[in-house]
Design an enzyme around this catalytic site. Structure first.
Site, PDB file in Angstrom:
ATOM      1  N   ASP A  60       0.835  -1.204   0.000  1.00  0.00           N
ATOM      2  CA  ASP A  60       0.000   0.000   0.000  1.00  0.00           C
ATOM      3  C   ASP A  60       0.870   1.255   0.000  1.00  0.00           C
ATOM      4  OD1 ASP A  60      -2.312   1.499   0.054  1.00  0.00           O
ATOM      5  OD2 ASP A  60      -3.180   0.476   1.781  1.00  0.00           O
ATOM      6  N   ASP A  67     -10.710   1.920  -3.357  1.00  0.00           N
ATOM      7  CA  ASP A  67     -11.256   1.769  -2.005  1.00  0.00           C
ATOM      8  C   ASP A  67     -12.777   1.826  -2.039  1.00  0.00           C
ATOM      9  OD1 ASP A  67      -8.932   1.391  -0.670  1.00  0.00           O
ATOM     10  OD2 ASP A  67      -8.802   3.395   0.203  1.00  0.00           O
TER      11      ASP A  67
HETATM   12  C1  GLA Z   1      -5.728   2.141   2.141  1.00  0.00           C
HETATM   13  C2  GLA Z   1      -6.089   0.969   1.247  1.00  0.00           C
HETATM   14  C3  GLA Z   1      -7.167   0.152   1.887  1.00  0.00           C
HETATM   15  C4  GLA Z   1      -6.706  -0.339   3.258  1.00  0.00           C
HETATM   16  C5  GLA Z   1      -6.272   0.835   4.097  1.00  0.00           C
HETATM   17  C6  GLA Z   1      -5.618   0.368   5.380  1.00  0.00           C
HETATM   18  O1  GLA Z   1      -6.749   3.051   2.202  1.00  0.00           O
HETATM   19  O2  GLA Z   1      -6.468   1.422  -0.037  1.00  0.00           O
HETATM   20  O3  GLA Z   1      -7.516  -0.945   1.083  1.00  0.00           O
HETATM   21  O4  GLA Z   1      -5.659  -1.260   3.095  1.00  0.00           O
HETATM   22  O5  GLA Z   1      -5.348   1.678   3.421  1.00  0.00           O
HETATM   23  O6  GLA Z   1      -5.219   1.405   6.169  1.00  0.00           O
END
Ligand code: GLA
Length: 737
Positions: free
Chosen positions: A470, A540
């Site tokens: 990430d 997301d």
């Molecule tokens: C980001 C990612 C999510 C999740 C969060 C965790 O927003 O896109 O999928 O993993 O971080 O903090």
């Protein structure tokens, strides 16, 4: 395939060709298009075509034009004031003027051909560029990249460093550019516009980290009328780069087209030391005479066969994020594993929240990033225990990391305040949680430290099968403590190179691990990251209705196997919208299916629908993940979207149709004209409705159960119905002979 003669080089795939012609002592583009006829003819014809406008200071279609080059134009000569490359040489000279020192065939992987052109500045003979063109036979895709070698006595400052500059003359008098652009939760909106005569259209990104978001580094360029899915001449291309970038297409007043693509120096020149070489990112492109659909399929095939590290089918996984967020202990996770197993899943992934010690234990997004040690309060038996629990249930095990980042509230940054990007004397600008900073990936010590921590966790976990990588912050602090005052302009390029080198080292140490590229959702959806990762998190935003648009946009360039799409709970956590479990499944099944919920919150009925969904996906997975995509109906043009995936041998296919709020009694949708099936074969048509126990139910497709010929399915089309609101249909086609 290449053909070489003294004045003509042709780089060819079965359906496309790129012809270069010698003009004096440089090579110039003579033709790009479908493969037909003799390359020498194109070279001859292009020589007779007027090229360039002296008003603009660029007059040749040379393959890698430089700022300051001098080109004869009739009896005059002048200096080019554009160029794909612009440098200040070690003696202060701001012009570069290439001559071609050599052109040769170079070593290529099986199934590809490779041409190298060596360029030298006429004055600074040791300032050199090597331009590469590599063509893949099985997918009609060309890769091109440049090495720049500074053999001068002192450093050279590079102001512009494009990877590709196509100058096309005589191909059309109108040009259209299509690209995808978005934001958090709203990735990959498709937009397309004509490039007005005399103007330039530029797309780009300047985050430094999340550079596939605002604009994505990929495009379709139509020559002439706007290409459709099945008609028109199109160049489909993408820059394989995850840092700052720019792509521009200029339609000159004289109807020439200049397409430039490269990494962008957004804060001053890149300083290349004497004796050093820099390799600029790859640009990949394909040509189609039959519209955007064929260009997409070529890029998809190339990415699957020649880019993404692991061939084969992707696992169905359950990711813990939306089901638990930061709030879990061992029992929560082992319960989720039980649920994953019951649903028929194949892998369990622990998302954010498993790391950090003491006051930096990660129970929210304020602390702990950068401290890649297991939070023993939450998970006293460590990752090895959890991996074993997953394996005991027949599941693979995966883990979330955010390797490029730290919180200021972490052991890492408390111990090494200079390991994050920052500027002396300026306040830190913090991201998520008001404490997030970007690590200085230009610094090898930082990369080593992150590698060591991650490597230790991976080894202790044993059998780690998957990492979600990430990255949730832009470069907000515009300085590297490592690079020193002279080289701050190198930050953007060297940061991304640093990330790639960390990635490459992790992969070399643990070749079996499949990586997901995530960056606040889809901000790492680019071919640069897909060189190391096998998939990206589409967004997301897991709302099924909105995912129809997001996945439609991402699928223009990136293959379905790379688009992670998860079934989540309702009301949806991002949009509060409701959707049936069938609809949520049907949408996620056109990508790499997974879950992101806690199965214990599902009803018995939902569990049995989901089990059927997983079983169906396992059967359809080879077609979706490895087949060819035909886009049948656009969500931008109708009140539904329709996609068709067809296996390479055309014996198996599946169509997905997603209603997007059809109005009651609003006429019938146009039949699905199934381009892509084999017109000579007959297919058993079968609707798959996972919400019904009776697998013969076919509420949307009246002819379900019948055998129909491919030609008629493409010609007359398949009649289908959708209920008002959010309704969907999945239709399987199996060749009967
Ligand atoms: C980001 C990612 C999510 C999740 C969060 C965790 O927003 O896109 O999928 O993993 O971080 O903090």
């Amino acid at each position: 395939m290449n053909t070489f003669s003294k004045n003509c080089i042709s780089i060819e795939t079965p359906n496309a060709m790129l012809v270069l012609a010698k003009r004096g002592d440089i090579w110039a583009y003579a033709h790009i298009g479908s493969r037909a006829g003799k390359p020498e003819d194109y070279a001859l014809l292009s020589a007779s075509r007027p090229c360039g406008d002296s008003a603009n200071g660029q007059a040749t279609a040379e393959t890698y034009p430089a700022f300051g080059s001098s080109r004869p134009n009739g009896r005059e000569s002048f200096a080019n004031r554009h160029g794909a490359i612009q440098v200040r040489h070690s003696d202060g000279d701001i012009a570069t003027d290439w001559r071609c020192a050599a052109a040769r065939e170079a070593a290529a992987p099986k199934g590809a051909s490779h041409v190298e052109i060596e360029l030298r500045d006429r004055k600074h003979k040791n300032f050199r560029a090597t331009q590469h063109f590599l063509a893949w036979d099985d997918c009609d895709v060309f890769e091109t990249w440049i090495d720049i070698a500074n053999g001068e006595k002192g450093p050279v400052a590079i102001t512009r460093m494009d990877s590709f500059c196509l100058h096309a003359t005589g191909l059309a008098e109108r040009f259209h550019i299509m690209s995808i652009a978005g934001n958090w939760g709203d990735e990959a909106n498709v937009s397309e516009s004509e490039i007005p005569r005399g103007q330039e259209t530029t797309i780009g990104a300047r985050s430094g980290v999340r550079d596939a978001w605002e604009n994505n580094p990929a495009l379709f360029l139509s020559f002439g009328d706007r290409a459709t899915e099945t008609t028109g001449r199109v160049l489909g291309g993408a820059l394989c780069w995850s840092g700052t970038w720019e792509i521009s297409a200029q339609h000159t007043y004289t109807h020439e087209l200049r397409l430039r693509a490269g990494a962008a120096n957004i804060s001053g020149p890149y300083v290349l030391d004497a004796g050093k070489t820099i390799t600029l990112p790859k640009f990949v492109f394909t040509w189609s005479d039959t519209g955007k659909g064929a260009a997409s399929r070529a890029l998809h095939r190339w990415a699957r066969s020649h880019l993404m590290p692991h061939p084969g089918l992707r696992d169905i996984l359950l990711n813990s994020w939306e089901g638990a967020y930061f709030d879990f202990d061992e029992k929560t996770l082992t319960d989720m594993m039980d649920g994953t197993k019951e649903l028929g899943g194949e892998q369990f992934v622990v998302d954010d929240g498993w790391f950090g010690r003491g006051k930096f234990a990660r129970d929210n997004d304020v602390v702990g990033l950068g401290d890649w040690v297991v939070n023993e309060k939450k998970l006293p038996r460590g990752m090895g225990f959890l991996a074993k629990e997953a394996n005991k249930r027949g599941l693979k095990f995966g883990l979330w990391f955010e390797p490029e980042m730290a919180n200021t509230e972490s052991e890492l940054i408390h111990g090494h305040p200079d390991w994050c990007l920052r500027v002396d004397g300026r306040n830190l600008r913090n991201g998520r949680g008001a404490t997030q900073v970007v690590l200085d990936m230009t610094n090898p010590d930082v990369r080593n430290a992150v590698f060591d921590m991650m490597d230790k966790v991976i080894r202790e976990t044993k059998n780690l099968a998957y990492i979600k990588w990430d990255a949730n912050c832009d470069i907000n602090n515009l300085g590297s403590p490592y690079l020193g005052p002279e080289k701050q302009g190198n930050l953007w390029f060297d940061y991304t190179q640093g990330v790639y080198s960390l990635f490459a080292r992790l992969r070399a140490a643990h070749p079996g691990i499949v990586f997901q590229a995530c960056s606040s959702g889809g901000a790492h959806a680019d071919f640069g990251f897909l060189t190391h990762a096998d998939e990206f998190w589409g967004s997301d935003n897991s709302c099924a209705q909105q995912r129809v648009f997001i996945q439609w946009g991402e699928g223009q360039f990136y293959p379905a196997s790379a688009i992670a799409a998860h079934v989540t709970a309702v009301p949806n956590h991002q949009t509060r919208r409701m959707a049936s479990l069938k609809y949520r499944f049907d949408v996620a099944m056109s990508g790499r299916l997974g879950f992101e919920l806690h199965p214990k919150n599902m009803t018995k009925e939902e569990i049995s629908i989901a089990k059927r969904g997983v079983e169906v996906y396992k059967r359809l997975r080879p077609v979706v993940q490895q087949g060819d995509l035909y886009r049948l109906a656009s969500p931008y043009e109708t009140d539904h979207a329709a996609l068709l995936f067809v296996s390479a041998d055309k014996r198996h296919a599946v169509a997905f149709v997603y209603g997007l709020g059809r109005r009651c009694n609003d006429g019938r949708p146009e039949p699905l004209r199934l381009a892509g099936l084999d017109p000579e074969r007959r297919y058993l048509v079968k609707e798959i409705d996972i919400s019904s126990e009776d697998q013969a139910a076919h509420p949307h497709v009246p002819v379900s159960g019948a055998k129909v010929g491919g030609a008629a399915l493409a010609g007359a089309g398949l009649v289908f119905n959708l209920c008002p609101g959010d309704d969907s249909a999945v239709i399987e086609f199996t060749a009967t002979r």
